[in-house]
Design an enzyme around this catalytic site. Structure first.
Site, PDB file in Angstrom:
ATOM      1  N   ASP A 213       0.859  -1.182   0.000  1.00  0.00           N
ATOM      2  CA  ASP A 213       0.000   0.000   0.000  1.00  0.00           C
ATOM      3  C   ASP A 213       0.897   1.235   0.000  1.00  0.00           C
ATOM      4  O   ASP A 213       1.537   1.539   1.009  1.00  0.00           O
ATOM      5  CB  ASP A 213      -0.916  -0.025   1.228  1.00  0.00           C
ATOM      6  CG  ASP A 213      -1.665   1.282   1.441  1.00  0.00           C
ATOM      7  OD1 ASP A 213      -1.912   1.991   0.447  1.00  0.00           O
ATOM      8  OD2 ASP A 213      -2.007   1.591   2.603  1.00  0.00           O
TER       9      ASP A 213
ATOM     10  N   VAL B 138       4.786   3.817   3.036  1.00  0.00           N
ATOM     11  CA  VAL B 138       4.557   2.611   2.250  1.00  0.00           C
ATOM     12  C   VAL B 138       4.393   1.467   3.249  1.00  0.00           C
ATOM     13  O   VAL B 138       5.302   1.200   4.038  1.00  0.00           O
ATOM     14  CB  VAL B 138       5.730   2.324   1.290  1.00  0.00           C
ATOM     15  CG1 VAL B 138       5.518   0.991   0.564  1.00  0.00           C
ATOM     16  CG2 VAL B 138       5.895   3.456   0.290  1.00  0.00           C
ATOM     17  N   VAL B 139       3.235   0.838   3.222  1.00  0.00           N
ATOM     18  CA  VAL B 139       2.953  -0.253   4.151  1.00  0.00           C
ATOM     19  C   VAL B 139       2.968  -1.562   3.363  1.00  0.00           C
ATOM     20  O   VAL B 139       2.293  -1.687   2.337  1.00  0.00           O
ATOM     21  CB  VAL B 139       1.603  -0.064   4.857  1.00  0.00           C
ATOM     22  CG1 VAL B 139       1.393  -1.166   5.900  1.00  0.00           C
ATOM     23  CG2 VAL B 139       1.531   1.306   5.520  1.00  0.00           C
TER      24      VAL B 139
ATOM     25  N   ALA C  41      -6.551   3.916  -5.599  1.00  0.00           N
ATOM     26  CA  ALA C  41      -6.517   2.471  -5.349  1.00  0.00           C
ATOM     27  C   ALA C  41      -6.728   2.154  -3.876  1.00  0.00           C
ATOM     28  O   ALA C  41      -7.384   1.165  -3.530  1.00  0.00           O
ATOM     29  CB  ALA C  41      -5.189   1.900  -5.831  1.00  0.00           C
ATOM     30  N   ASP C  42      -6.174   2.987  -2.994  1.00  0.00           N
ATOM     31  CA  ASP C  42      -6.351   2.739  -1.565  1.00  0.00           C
ATOM     32  C   ASP C  42      -7.812   2.848  -1.160  1.00  0.00           C
ATOM     33  O   ASP C  42      -8.299   2.084  -0.310  1.00  0.00           O
ATOM     34  CB  ASP C  42      -5.490   3.697  -0.742  1.00  0.00           C
ATOM     35  CG  ASP C  42      -5.747   5.164  -1.070  1.00  0.00           C
ATOM     36  OD1 ASP C  42      -6.248   5.473  -2.175  1.00  0.00           O
ATOM     37  OD2 ASP C  42      -5.434   6.026  -0.212  1.00  0.00           O
ATOM     38  N   ARG C  43      -8.544   3.756  -1.777  1.00  0.00           N
ATOM     39  CA  ARG C  43      -9.955   3.943  -1.454  1.00  0.00           C
ATOM     40  C   ARG C  43     -10.778   2.733  -1.906  1.00  0.00           C
ATOM     41  O   ARG C  43     -11.702   2.300  -1.204  1.00  0.00           O
ATOM     42  CB  ARG C  43     -10.476   5.221  -2.096  1.00  0.00           C
ATOM     43  CG  ARG C  43      -9.639   6.451  -1.735  1.00  0.00           C
ATOM     44  CD  ARG C  43     -10.212   7.734  -2.262  1.00  0.00           C
ATOM     45  NE  ARG C  43     -11.379   8.118  -1.456  1.00  0.00           N
ATOM     46  CZ  ARG C  43     -12.110   9.195  -1.719  1.00  0.00           C
ATOM     47  NH1 ARG C  43     -11.805   9.957  -2.749  1.00  0.00           N
ATOM     48  NH2 ARG C  43     -13.131   9.494  -0.944  1.00  0.00           N
TER      49      ARG C  43
ATOM     50  N   ASP D   6     -10.285   6.953   6.642  1.00  0.00           N
ATOM     51  CA  ASP D   6      -8.868   6.591   6.541  1.00  0.00           C
ATOM     52  C   ASP D   6      -8.025   7.808   6.907  1.00  0.00           C
ATOM     53  O   ASP D   6      -7.939   8.780   6.149  1.00  0.00           O
ATOM     54  CB  ASP D   6      -8.553   6.124   5.117  1.00  0.00           C
ATOM     55  CG  ASP D   6      -7.155   5.539   4.985  1.00  0.00           C
ATOM     56  OD1 ASP D   6      -6.342   5.696   5.923  1.00  0.00           O
ATOM     57  OD2 ASP D   6      -6.869   4.919   3.942  1.00  0.00           O
TER      58      ASP D   6
ATOM     59  N   THR E 209      -2.299  11.075   5.059  1.00  0.00           N
ATOM     60  CA  THR E 209      -1.874  12.406   4.638  1.00  0.00           C
ATOM     61  C   THR E 209      -3.088  13.292   4.423  1.00  0.00           C
ATOM     62  O   THR E 209      -3.127  14.452   4.830  1.00  0.00           O
ATOM     63  CB  THR E 209      -1.047  12.307   3.351  1.00  0.00           C
ATOM     64  OG1 THR E 209       0.026  11.386   3.550  1.00  0.00           O
ATOM     65  CG2 THR E 209      -0.477  13.659   2.974  1.00  0.00           C
TER      66      THR E 209
END
Length: 265
Positions: free
Chosen positions: A6, A12-13, A108-110, A129, A132
């Site tokens: 992610d 960056v995870v 993409a994260d959403r 979420d 940032t």
């Protein structure tokens, strides 16, 4: 094993899944000019410290909002792991409708957050979420991503304030004992942390009013542990929700690609 990545604007995870189990999670700073070999060096060092063999990784999925890092990480995966990673975006077919005006624009994260919330909690649902930016991602009553909201992140907002006010200094972002601050530190904490909690509560209530039924509300993101106790509308804090969504979308895409084509009668 699946390596789920992610890529956010701040961190960056990276998660390593053995089946459905998240075996470990690593958080790295988002360094935009880091080369592919440097990313691999960081991952191998972390894996060595936990006695993990990255040679067992046979699939990689990537959700990124930083295009330059997408390119570097895809190159790293192809060169070092020897597979083509799944790069998640709104144009993929993963059986989850994106019911917005411009589906290709949705981060993409959403999408990962929405899919994970739907799988874990049902619909309708709201994901908050804390990153940032603070994203509000909404799963409609029939499933599918229907939109949301984006607010400046807590740290971004606070940094902007102290960066423009000569007499204000950085303080620990935690809830003060009271809303009426009796020192500059307390005033900053009250205005920033408590004020931000009310921003989130207010947006949740407004979004809920536009849904046909009460939603499940879940939070994720690095600052969630600070904010969730202050926001009664949030039911659960799931720090790994985005990584779970990366895994779920990877599984959905893999399942759909493995289906034989329909036979015309």
């Amino acid at each position: 094993m699946l390596l789920a990545i992610d890529v956010g604007n701040t961190n960056v995870v990276v998660g390593l899944f053995a089946g459905r189990d998240l075996r470990t999670r690593w958080r790295l700073a988002t360094v935009r000019d880091r080369m592919p070999d440097e990313w691999w060096g960081a991952l191998t060092a972390l894996a060595y410290g936990e006695a993990i063999d990255l040679g067992l990784v046979d699939a990689v999925a990537l959700a990124s909002v930083v295009p330059s890092l997408t390119t570097a990480l895809v190159e790293m995966v192809r060169a070092r792991i020897g597979v083509d990673p799944l790069v998640i975006n709104g144009q993929l077919d993963f059986g989850f409708p994106i019911l917005t005006d411009y589906p290709a624009e949705v981060g993409a994260d959403r999408l990962c957050n929405a899919v994970a919330a739907f799988e874990l909690f049902g619909a309708p649902a709201i994901v908050v979420d804390f990153g940032t930016g603070t994203n509000f991602d909404v799963v409609g009553p029939e499933g599918g991503y229907i939109g949301g909201a984006i607010a400046p992140g807590l740290v971004v907002a606070f940094d902007a304030l102290i960066g423009r006010a000569a007499r204000l200094v950085g303080v620990e972002l935690k809830a003060p004992r009271r809303a009426i601050g009796r020192s500059t530190v307390e005033c900053l904490q009250a205005g920033t942390v408590l004020g931000y909690a009310d921003l989130v509560s207010g947006l949740i209530r407004r979004i809920t009013a536009e849904l046909p039924g009460p939603p499940r509300v879940v939070a994720t993101g690095g600052l969630g542990h600070v904010m969730v106790p202050l926001i009664p509308e949030i039911e659960r804090y799931e720090p790994d929700l985005t990584l779970v969504g990366v895994r779920l979308i990877f599984e959905r895409v893999a399942a759909r690609r493995s289906q034989p084509p329909a036979v015309e009668e």
